[in-house]
Scaffold this active site. Structure first.
Site, PDB file in Angstrom:
ATOM      1  N   ASP A 156       1.172  -1.286   0.051  1.00 60.01           N
ATOM      2  CA  ASP A 156       0.505   0.134   0.006  1.00 60.01           C
ATOM      3  C   ASP A 156       0.478   0.670   0.017  1.00 60.01           C
ATOM      4  O   ASP A 156       2.416   1.378  -0.072  1.00 60.01           O
ATOM      5  CB  ASP A 156      -0.950  -0.199   1.031  1.00 60.01           C
ATOM      6  CG  ASP A 156      -2.283   0.749   1.417  1.00 60.01           C
ATOM      7  OD1 ASP A 156      -2.793   1.683   0.147  1.00 60.01           O
ATOM      8  OD2 ASP A 156      -3.831   0.245   1.801  1.00 60.01           O
ATOM      9  N   GLY A 191      -2.459   4.773  -8.647  1.00 61.78           N
ATOM     10  CA  GLY A 191      -2.702   5.701 -10.201  1.00 61.78           C
ATOM     11  C   GLY A 191      -2.463   7.542  -9.388  1.00 61.78           C
ATOM     12  O   GLY A 191      -2.820   7.963  -9.991  1.00 61.78           O
ATOM     13  N   ASP A 213      -9.989   3.844  -2.935  1.00 62.85           N
ATOM     14  CA  ASP A 213     -10.629   2.838  -3.232  1.00 62.85           C
ATOM     15  C   ASP A 213     -12.188   2.059  -3.647  1.00 62.85           C
ATOM     16  O   ASP A 213     -12.549   3.452  -3.394  1.00 62.85           O
ATOM     17  CB  ASP A 213     -10.889   1.931  -1.851  1.00 62.85           C
ATOM     18  CG  ASP A 213      -8.901   2.320  -1.297  1.00 62.85           C
ATOM     19  OD1 ASP A 213      -8.274   2.143  -1.343  1.00 62.85           O
ATOM     20  OD2 ASP A 213      -9.514   2.121   0.177  1.00 62.85           O
TER      21      ASP A 213
END
Ligand code: GLA
Length: 518
Positions: A156, A191, A213
């Site tokens: 992450d 992104g 998300d």
């Protein structure tokens, strides 16, 4: 005179040019990863624990999900304690995982499945509880994961301290490689930073998030699809765009919307990571998740992400090239009332046949068409077909012919089959088609091609070694994505015939797409 022509599949010898950038190429994820991740159903709640993860692994086996391709059982955030141990190692939360992660990995492996874990390329993970991240601990954490038998890492982006993303994600790529264990590498950078992750993702990871998300509602889901569908050119075997995990079964969308969600993820060759608690879902959820025809589109070994062929105010046609020459097509209605969505076999790049079989991948019904592909699609629904040629097939793709001095490429959309032949720019490179005629006679040859220049790229056409057209013109088409055709008439002998086109100028031939014989 009718001449039956049979495509002879001739073994081709093709020189592959070296890729321009060094790829990750860890040999993993040749098709998009399939599995489970708890985040979309549990978040950080206490029900994310050993019993849940084992229960999902059991269901993968008992309910046939493993049989249809689901393999990875992945843990998301909140699996660890908030502090490292005195050696600096991450420690599993003893309440959630009283037997540790190694024992859990052994259990998952004993079922013939694989296990994934999560951390962040930052000082802490994303959850506000403040679980430690791997920034500055890359090799130590990678080694620990490998020692537990981990097969997949989701990495992450939270609390990254502003350190360059390429640097952070490359460091973990190399740390994973150093462990010597095959570990699928999932980049979760959303992104967000420049340069965009899809430009460096293929060299760095096996998949990369292209969006923020997902949430369990139509607006969120279709937004992820829209952002992800323009990135098809970056996907290939071992390297996939990731529009986030599935919400199918979580209850916030209708069955129609969940079928659209699953259809679009499949046609975009997205990872299929189930995000619902399979211990609690209804049968509809299993019916969607176990649709083997749709899964086959996602997992097609050619590894091409589908593209949008047309979009008329939210009535969207997607098409995906499949390894056997078929096309998958999705007619997707983003609007709030039923509408007819139409395309055609030639528009999705599968022209050249007198008829086609359409298999509806949800209703399972098949029908034939001469080329029109059309359906009434409910609000927020998607009709998905597999389209195959079923008529008098008289087309032989250039990529299936014998190629001397040239490569098969697929970077200029609009071609038929799986690509076209880009011959070396020189005098002499050729493409040769072998065809069998049941009797001697005259046929029309139609060569499909693109010539992105404005200058003619002539070829010599020979049949069985005899020159029949000297410098046959293949005029410029203005762009490499503009395809056209050249037609001429020749005489064939009964039995095998060799039809060869040879470049006659230093510019080489046009990009050759196919040969039709009528
Ligand atoms: C980020 C990721 C999510 C999930 C959470 C966990 O938001 O994008 O997919 O992993 O962190 O905290």
């Amino acid at each position: 005179m009718r001449i039956a022509v049979v495509a002879a599949l001739v073994a081709t010898s093709i020189t592959i040019t070296a890729p321009q950038v060094e790829a990750l190429e860890n040999g993993l994820a040749r098709t998009p990863p399939m599995g489970f991740n708890n985040w979309n159903t549990t978040g950080c709640r206490a029900e994310f624990n050993e019993a849940m993860v084992k229960g999902i692994a059991d269901i993968f086996v008992n309910k046939g999900l493993k049989d249809v391709g689901y393999q990875y059982v992945n843990l998301d955030d909140c699996w660890a304690k908030t502090t490292r141990d005195s050696n600096g190692n991450l420690v599993p939360d003893p309440v959630r995982f009283p037997n540790g992660i190694k024992a859990l990995a052994d259990y998952v492996h004993s079922k013939g499945l694989k296990i994934g874990i999560y951390t962040s390329a930052g000082t802490k993970t994303c959850n506000t509880a403040g679980f430690p991240g791997a920034l500055g601990h890359e090799q130590q954490d990678a080694n620990l994961f490998a020692s537990w038998g981990i097969d997949y890492l989701k990495y992450d982006n939270c609390n990254n301290q502003g350190v360059d993303a390429v640097q952070r994600y490359t460091k973990m790529r190399d740390a994973l490689k150093n462990t010597g264990r095959p570990i699928v590498y999932s980049i979760c950078e959303w992104g967000r930073s420049e340069p965009k992750v899809w430009t460096w993702g293929p060299d760095t990871g096996n998949l990369w998030r292209t969006t923020g998300d997902i949430s369990d509602n139509w607006t969120s889901m279709i937004g992820k699809a829209k952002a992800n569908r323009v990135l098809a050119q970056y996907a290939k075997p071992g390297a996939w765009n990731d529009p986030d995990m599935l919400e199918v079964g979580n209850g916030g969308m209708t069955a129609t919307e969940y079928r659209t969600h699953f259809s679009l993820w499949a046609i975009m060759a997205a990872p299929l990571l189930i995000g619902s608690d399979l211990r609690k879902v209804n049968d509809d959820t299993f019916t969607i998740l176990k649709n083997t025809d749709v899964i086959a589109v996602d997992q097609d070994p050619l590894g091409k992400q589908g593209t949008v062929i047309s979009n008329s105010n939210g009535l969207v046609v997607y098409s995906k090239v499949l390894a056997n020459g078929d096309r998958a097509v999705a007619l997707s209605n983003e609007n709030t009332s039923t509408a007819t969505i139409s395309t055609s076999a030639s528009a999705i790049g599968i022209g050249g046949s007198s008829s086609y079989t359409l298999k509806d991948l949800w209703s399972k019904q098949t029908r034939t068409t001469t080329g029109s592909i059309s359906a009434s699609v409910p609000a927020h629904g998607t009709v998905m077909y597999r389209v195959s040629r079923s008529g008098n097939v008289n087309r032989i793709e250039a990529e299936n012919a014998t190629i001397s001095q040239g490569v098969v490429e697929s970077n200029h959309a609009g071609f038929s089959g799986t690509g076209f032949v880009n011959g070396t720019n020189a005098v002499g490179p050729y493409v040769e088609w072998t065809i069998n005629a049941t009797q001697a006679g005259t046929v029309t040859l139609t060569f499909g091609y693109a010539n992105g220049t404005t200058a003619n790229r002539p070829v010599d056409l020979t049949v069985n070694g005899t020159l029949v057209r000297d410098e046959l013109a293949f005029n410029g088409t203005g762009a490499w994505t503009n395809y056209s055709s050249v037609t001429t008439t020749v005489t064939l002998v009964a039995g095998e015939n060799k039809i060869r086109v040879t470049a006659t100028t230093a510019n080489g031939a046009a990009n050759l797409d196919y040969l039709d014989i009528t």
